[in-house]
Design an enzyme around this catalytic site. Structure first.
Site, mmCIF file in Angstrom:
data_model
loop_
_atom_site.group_PDB
_atom_site.id
_atom_site.type_symbol
_atom_site.label_atom_id
_atom_site.label_comp_id
_atom_site.label_asym_id
_atom_site.label_seq_id
_atom_site.Cartn_x
_atom_site.Cartn_y
_atom_site.Cartn_z
ATOM 1 C CB CYS A 1 24.688 30.246 41.687
ATOM 2 S SG CYS A 1 24.327 28.973 40.396
ATOM 3 C CG HIS B 1 27.101 35.553 40.965
ATOM 4 N ND1 HIS B 1 27.422 34.455 41.688
ATOM 5 C CD2 HIS B 1 26.295 35.069 40.009
ATOM 6 C CE1 HIS B 1 26.689 33.510 41.215
ATOM 7 N NE2 HIS B 1 26.226 33.697 40.089
ATOM 8 C CD GLU C 1 28.119 40.565 40.030
ATOM 9 O OE1 GLU C 1 28.441 39.831 39.039
ATOM 10 O OE2 GLU C 1 28.521 40.343 41.145
ATOM 11 C CE LYS D 1 30.780 32.406 40.185
ATOM 12 N NZ LYS D 1 30.418 33.302 41.252
ATOM 13 C CG HIS E 1 29.604 29.449 38.649
ATOM 14 N ND1 HIS E 1 29.221 29.423 40.002
ATOM 15 C CD2 HIS E 1 28.081 29.875 37.959
ATOM 16 C CE1 HIS E 1 28.000 29.947 40.275
ATOM 17 N NE2 HIS E 1 27.362 30.156 39.272
ATOM 18 C CG PHE F 1 19.221 28.612 37.561
ATOM 19 C CD1 PHE F 1 20.092 29.647 37.036
ATOM 20 C CD2 PHE F 1 19.416 27.251 36.893
ATOM 21 C CE1 PHE F 1 20.885 29.154 35.807
ATOM 22 C CE2 PHE F 1 19.841 27.199 35.939
ATOM 23 C CZ PHE F 1 20.577 27.928 35.230
#
Lengths: 98, 759
Positions: free
Chosen positions: B160, B292, B303, B324, B329, B392
């Site tokens: 991501c 994000h 975050e 998002k 996403h 990830f």
């Protein structure tokens, strides 16, 4: 030992055995089933499992015993014994086989 | 002095619009484009929403002799076409001065699913064409072919954060002088097995996602965005228009968990701080953060903490928003799409809002530009923005972008390029771990071969690394819960650090970076997770492997086990990925992202990765792992370390024309080698020794290590280089390493002043 206690032990044993074997396989644990005590903490300081492992344990129990563990029910994941308690409680009176 | 990098073209494809104008209007209005997923394979009880593109716009066509490629390639072609048209650059006339970097998370997963289904049905086709279709590198190869891009091409696979890392890597290629222009961005298609994996992690929201608000959870999406990045002076010279400037790039690794972010926000804040340092800007200059903001409990809280960590008291007044909830996403495309949203919204003068925001969630206490957009701050702070993405594998990345107004020539130039040395080498082969085992294998008549028959394969023989490597290392590095790729990579990385004399105290490890190159990006988790889903009618049986399906999982495992939190990325380069990883790592150090970086590759037997009969010489396939510790020369001198060689020159080209499986012509291989030699300030006659396909073209004999140890697809060129460096006396004064791949890449690197100190 009372017959009731013996019955309870007999009901728990296959679930305990199944869970130990499955957890070792699914979580790639460098252990034998006998190495996992039924009361050892699965997460954190005990076996050292993490949040992803916890989700795997949930899936493992849900798929094997056709039960549902709610997202916020973290207490159930404390040990093998608490998982077995949960499964038996959910299946009260029924036959429990993995 | 490093050149400045500006944006001259933008292309976007997403559920919020398949052109810039429609996309901008939707994003600026904060209109959510998430819709119900209606896939017959999907369990009806799982009702989730996603940002789906629907019918794709007309995309530039590939030649008819190319195999049909994945939807993520079509998305990439559509966005790249828009970007190149807007910039008005003509890649065909630029040769190797124009590059392309594409970031993706799930890549060709839909085709990979088809492959495993065919394997379950006993009908798997393992031709070269099928392997190419399933390669994460197929998209960038298609971009090179369609748009005639002939320079450094690569695929960033940091899940991501891949979109941001692709743009940052593209900017680095320009700043290090390898390219004048780079097409950089990300692409990912919606995919049902990825959705089910996220379901297993309990990540999706109940209804449309609402980052930092309620309900918690994410919605997936699909799309692509591309940036045309160019050298500032080239754009000025040709009179091109500037949309924005790439001011800085920074990455880190959480080194904590395979899928959950570091709850303290430390790793995330490190990436942002590094990007600001790279830009040479104080945090007070930042006027907007494009978050994000996935919508999950874990991300949004971490975050928010990370933003507070970086900006302190000023965080409360800093506008922060996430798109998002608008287009979902989009994984590997997310960073690029959201950076594009930032640039376009600034041009329109609107701060893009966080859609679907109703009330702030606990632990989320910043100004999220809730619901509706508002005028962009009109002071100089409004001209500098952060775009951050986290992934990830713990891969965090941040870009500092600046408005076109900031792209005036008076901005002070950053530091000159740093010089890069090789300070240590770590090796794992079928003979075991370490240099002794490697040299033993080199002097043998050939490796010990084992019979292999992964499902769906014709049986074959291969040189496998033994499962039990070294009991002491296994205990010390905690290898026993890792998959094989993670274990081999960890051992090779550890050995490279030991070889360089680095004692890995936590404070040292925090600064060490890691670049891992993959050949085909396939792994053991994929070969277990995907078929398991297919066998069970898309009902999830196990989730533990899902976070390891992404190709950056191995890099994440290595970082976690060694505590490495420095500059970080994973790439799919095709054959010889290890050497490309060393070149990319050298570019990162030149750009001063870190002073120490492990670069290398891992090869392990996988069902999908080893299916294709090898066309070259018929060597048996081999497993292995190799890492070079790259170090900034000044850093190496100061700690009194030993250099195995200084990287004096490097050059890369992609064969843009012809078929999808065509290696670069001998002339191209030679001219790239000569270019690297010129960079190093020498001619071919002065070269001491050479490895790889350029060797014979320059009149040198190459060792051909594959005949002794089998062919490790990704590691092979680094095994060659290592053997060249270890060669008995007289030591060569200079050494050339090279490769040419079926994916059309050719590269050369010159190592000079070998054994300068401590030899």
């Amino acid at each position: 030992m009372t017959p009731e206690n013996q019955q309870l032990i007999d009901a728990r044993k296959p679930i305990i055995d199944h869970l130990k074997v499955e957890l070792i396989k699914r979580l790639n644990l460098p252990l034998e089933p006998a190495d996992i005590h039924e009361d050892v903490a699965l997460l954190g300081s005990g076996l050292g499992l993490d949040s992803l492992d916890a989700l795997e344990i949930v899936l493992c129990v849900e798929n094997a015993f056709q039960v549902t563990i709610a997202d916020n029910n973290i207490a159930v994941l404390r040990s093998i014994n608490t998982l077995v308690d949960f499964v038996l409680e959910q299946k009260k009176g029924g036959v429990v086989t993995p | 002095m490093r050149p400045r990098v500006v944006v001259t073209g933008l292309g976007v494809v997403s559920s919020a619009g398949v052109d810039r104008q429609a996309f901008l209007e939707t994003v600026a209005a904060g209109r959510s484009c998430l819709t119900q997923v209606n896939d017959p394979r999907y369990q009806p009880s799982l009702r989730v929403m996603a940002g789906l593109v629907g019918k794709l716009p007309q995309v530039p066509g590939l030649p008819p002799d190319w195999p049909a490629l994945d939807r993520f390639v079509q998305l990439a072609l559509a966005a790249a076409d828009q970007a190149l048209r807007q910039a008005g650059v003509a890649p065909a006339g630029m040769g190797c001065r124009m590059g392309a970097v594409l970031g993706t998370c799930s890549g060709p997963t839909t085709l990979i699913e088809e492959f495993y289904q065919a394997a379950l049905d006993g009908k798997a086709e393992l031709s070269d064409g099928q392997a190419f279709r399933m390669s994460y590198g197929s998209a960038v190869r298609a971009l090179a072919r369609v748009f005639s891009i002939g320079g450094f091409t690569s695929t960033v696979t940091t899940a991501c954060s891949a979109g941001i890392t692709a743009i940052g890597t593209g900017a680095d290629l320009i700043r290090s002088g390898l390219c004048d222009a780079v097409l950089a961005g990300g692409a990912d298609a919606y995919n049902i097995s990825t959705q089910i994996g996220f379901d297993g992690l309990k990540a999706p929201s109940d209804g449309p996602s609402a980052p930092f608000s309620k309900p918690t959870g994410l919605c997936l999406g699909e799309g692509s965005a591309f940036f045309v990045l160019e050298r500032f002076d080239c754009v000025k010279q040709r009179g091109g228009s500037i949309l924005a400037e790439v001011l800085g790039f920074g990455t880190s690794n959480d080194a904590i968990h395979c899928s959950s972010p570091d709850a303290s926000g430390t790793g995330q804040s490190l990436a942002v701080v590094r990007s600001l340092e790279d830009a040479g800007l104080d945090r007070d200059r930042v006027g907007y953060v494009n978050a994000h903001g996935t919508g999950t409990l874990a991300n949004d809280k971490a975050e928010t903490k990370a933003i507070r960590r970086v900006f302190g008291d000023k965080a409360a007044r800093l506008p922060v928003s996430s798109q998002k909830a608008v287009f979902g996403h989009t994984l590997g495309a997310a960073g690029a799409l959201e950076a594009a949203a930032t640039v376009l919204c600034h041009e329109k003068g609107v701060l893009p809002p966080t859609a679907n925001f109703t009330e702030a969630r606990e632990g989320c206490d910043l100004d999220y530009v809730a619901k509706a957009g508002r005028p962009w701050p009109d002071d100089s702070r409004g001209h500098v923005w952060i775009k951050e993405s986290f992934a990830f594998g713990g891969h965090d990345a941040s870009l500092v972008l600046g408005a076109a107004q900031s792209a005036e020539p008076d901005r002070s130039s950053p530091l000159p390029l740093a010089r890069v040395c090789i300070a240590g080498i770590g090796l794992v082969t079928s003979a075991g771990a370490g240099r002794e085992a490697f040299l033993r294998l080199l002097s043998s008549s050939g490796p010990t071969l084992s019979e292999c028959a992964p499902p769906g394969h014709v049986p074959f023989r291969a040189a496998l690394v033994p499962d039990e490597l070294d009991p002491a290392l296994e205990r010390r590095l905690g290898l026993r819960r890792m998959d094989k790729a993670g274990a081999l990579g960890t051992v090779a990385a550890h050995l490279a650090l030991v070889d360089a004399g680095i004692v890995l105290r936590p404070d040292v490890a925090a600064g060490v970076g890691l670049y891992l190159g993959h050949s085909s990006a396939s792994n053991a988790a994929e070969a277990s997770f995907v078929p398991d889903l297919l066998r069970n009618g898309y009902v999830l049986q196990s989730v533990a492997e899902f976070p390891f399906v992404v190709p950056n999982a191995t890099a994440g495992t290595i970082c976690r086990s060694l505590g490495l939190r420095g500059h970080n990325a994973a790439f799919c380069f095709g054959d010889g990925a290890g050497l490309m990883s060393v070149l990319a790592g050298a570019v990162a150090i030149q750009n001063r992202h870190t002073s120490m970086l492990l670069a290398g590759a891992v090869d392990v037997l996988t069902q999908r990765g080893w299916g294709v009969p090898l066309p070259d010489g018929g060597q048996a396939p081999a497993e292995g792992a190799v890492f070079f510790l790259l170090e900034e020369e000044e850093h190496l001198r100061q700690r009194g370390g030993r250099s195995l060689g200084h990287i004096g020159g490097l050059a890369v080209a992609t064969h843009a024309g012809g078929s999808w499986s065509q290696r670069p012509a001998a002339d191209t291989v030679r001219s790239v080698a000569e270019l690297a030699l010129r960079q190093a300030g020498m001619d071919a006659a002065a070269l001491g020794a050479a490895c790889g396909p350029a060797a014979s073209l320059l009149g040198h004999v190459t060792l051909g290590v594959a005949s002794r140890m089998g062919l490790a697809q990704a590691c092979d060129p680094l095994f060659e280089l290592a053997s060249g460096l270890f060669a008995s006396s007289p030591f060569p004064r200079t050494l050339l390493g090279s490769l040419s791949t079926r994916q059309g890449l050719t590269a050369s690197v010159i190592l000079d002043s070998l054994f300068q100190e401590g030899s």
